[in-house]
Scaffold this active site. Structure first.
Site, mmCIF file in Angstrom:
data_model
loop_
_atom_site.group_PDB
_atom_site.id
_atom_site.type_symbol
_atom_site.label_atom_id
_atom_site.label_comp_id
_atom_site.label_asym_id
_atom_site.label_seq_id
_atom_site.Cartn_x
_atom_site.Cartn_y
_atom_site.Cartn_z
ATOM 1 N N THR A 252 -4.339 -5.185 -8.560
ATOM 2 C CA THR A 252 -3.060 -4.667 -8.003
ATOM 3 C C THR A 252 -2.442 -5.814 -7.626
ATOM 4 O O THR A 252 -2.652 -6.562 -6.865
ATOM 5 C CB THR A 252 -3.474 -3.838 -6.964
ATOM 6 O OG1 THR A 252 -4.406 -2.622 -7.054
ATOM 7 C CG2 THR A 252 -2.343 -3.287 -6.316
ATOM 8 N N LYS B 196 0.590 1.981 -10.054
ATOM 9 C CA LYS B 196 -0.480 1.801 -9.153
ATOM 10 C C LYS B 196 -0.315 1.506 -7.782
ATOM 11 O O LYS B 196 -0.679 1.891 -6.675
ATOM 12 C CB LYS B 196 -1.351 0.258 -9.826
ATOM 13 C CG LYS B 196 -2.261 -0.144 -8.743
ATOM 14 C CD LYS B 196 -3.569 0.757 -8.610
ATOM 15 C CE LYS B 196 -4.476 -0.115 -7.606
ATOM 16 N NZ LYS B 196 -5.808 0.632 -7.322
ATOM 17 N N LYS C 225 -2.652 -6.386 2.049
ATOM 18 C CA LYS C 225 -2.193 -6.871 0.795
ATOM 19 C C LYS C 225 -1.331 -5.634 -0.032
ATOM 20 O O LYS C 225 -0.219 -6.007 -0.184
ATOM 21 C CB LYS C 225 -3.065 -7.310 -0.041
ATOM 22 C CG LYS C 225 -2.875 -7.797 -1.558
ATOM 23 C CD LYS C 225 -3.939 -8.449 -2.466
ATOM 24 C CE LYS C 225 -4.886 -7.138 -2.995
ATOM 25 N NZ LYS C 225 -3.806 -6.504 -4.310
#
Length: 297
Positions: free
Chosen positions: A98, A174, A242
């Site tokens: 990702t 995503k 994150k």
């Protein structure tokens, strides 16, 4: 080198399951992980443990990367004993992390200049689905890349979404998924925390919500961890610090407001700063004051 030869770097929760799925499908799998013993344990059951990413790249025309983030991907490609210099022209790099979509688009350009095909291919589904070859892959890239890796993708995934002929859209979809996942976990924790504060039996609350319109997959999955008092990290708080950070960075670049994602990000940041960063992401519930969590005295 044979058509059945494939490389995979990063044997974490997802990567190990993906490597085993490829092996089950008949591929000869060359692997590397920074934890040598993990790669050797995989190889002991069939496959080859390589000493560095370059060795994997030299042996395979398809290299699948299942590392944590963009920095680790950079390192495995362009660092010491990096894969990029060893990859043959026309081989394919499949990037499953990702990452910032802009970074993925730039990586495609860098690899294309070296004659390497690139597939932007983030993944979802967790360790259990990876072990069964049933992950979801959100992919975008040149048709030539798909032509070389199609069978391998199908061996690892129940769903392979093809979202465009160039890098970017895989990573964009995503991070939109991660926006929802993070907000749903934060909302689930807030709801369960309110229930605990109000003195509702948490098991009864869980039973009712999971059979009502307010349910979400994340409530059902993550609040089971809270009920069990088990914060063993299947996906850690730090991952959503994150990933929601990437979501907000992407939106900020186009001056787009994300009020719910930004609030959820602050909740995960608060949990991380309180020392829960490496616990399961359901530990975001620990930021709420004045409640007694199941499994805690």
């Amino acid at each position: 080198m044979s058509a059945g030869q494939i490389g995979l770097v990063g044997l974490g929760a997802m990567g190990m399951g993906m490597a085993k799925s490829l092996r089950r499908a008949g591929y000869r799998v060359q692997v590397f992980d920074v934890r040598r013993e993990v790669a050797e344990a995989f190889a002991a059951e069939g496959g080859v443990a390589c000493g560095n990413p370059a060795a994997v790249a030299a042996a395979c025309e398809v290299l699948i990367s299942v590392v944590v983030n963009a920095a680790q991907t950079e390192s495995l490609l362009f660092g010491e004993d990096g894969a990029a210099a060893a990859m043959k022209s026309g081989s394919v790099f499949v990037m499953c992390s990702t990452v910032d979509p802009g970074w993925s688009i730039a990586l495609e350009k860098r690899l294309t200049e070296k004659g390497i095909l690139y597939l932007d291919a983030p993944i979802s589904g967790g360790a259990a689905k990876a072990a069964k070859g049933e992950i979801t892959m959100m992919t975008s890239g040149h048709p030539d890349a798909y032509a070389k890796v199609g069978g391998a993708l199908d061996a690892m995934a129940a769903k392979v979404y093809r979202l465009g002929p160039a890098a970017g859209n895989g990573s964009k979809v995503k991070i939109i998924n991660q926006l929802l996942a993070g907000v749903h976990i934060a909302a689930a924790a807030e709801a369960m925390a309110l229930g605990l504060r109000q003195g509702v039996d948490p098991a009864s609350l869980y039973e009712v919500i999971t059979h009502s319109a307010g349910n979400s997959w994340m409530f059902e999955n993550r609040m089971a961890h809270v009920l069990a008092g088990d914060y063993t990290p299947l996906s850690a708080v730090d991952i959503f610090v994150k990933d929601l950070g990437l979501v907000l960075d992407t939106a900020r670049a186009s001056r787009f407001p994300l009020p719910l994602a930004s609030t959820a990000h602050q909740m995960f940041l608060q949990a991380a700063s309180a020392g829960f960063g490496r616990e399961d992401d359901s530990a975001v519930i620990k930021i709420f004051p004045g409640i007694e969590l199941p499994g805690h005295s």
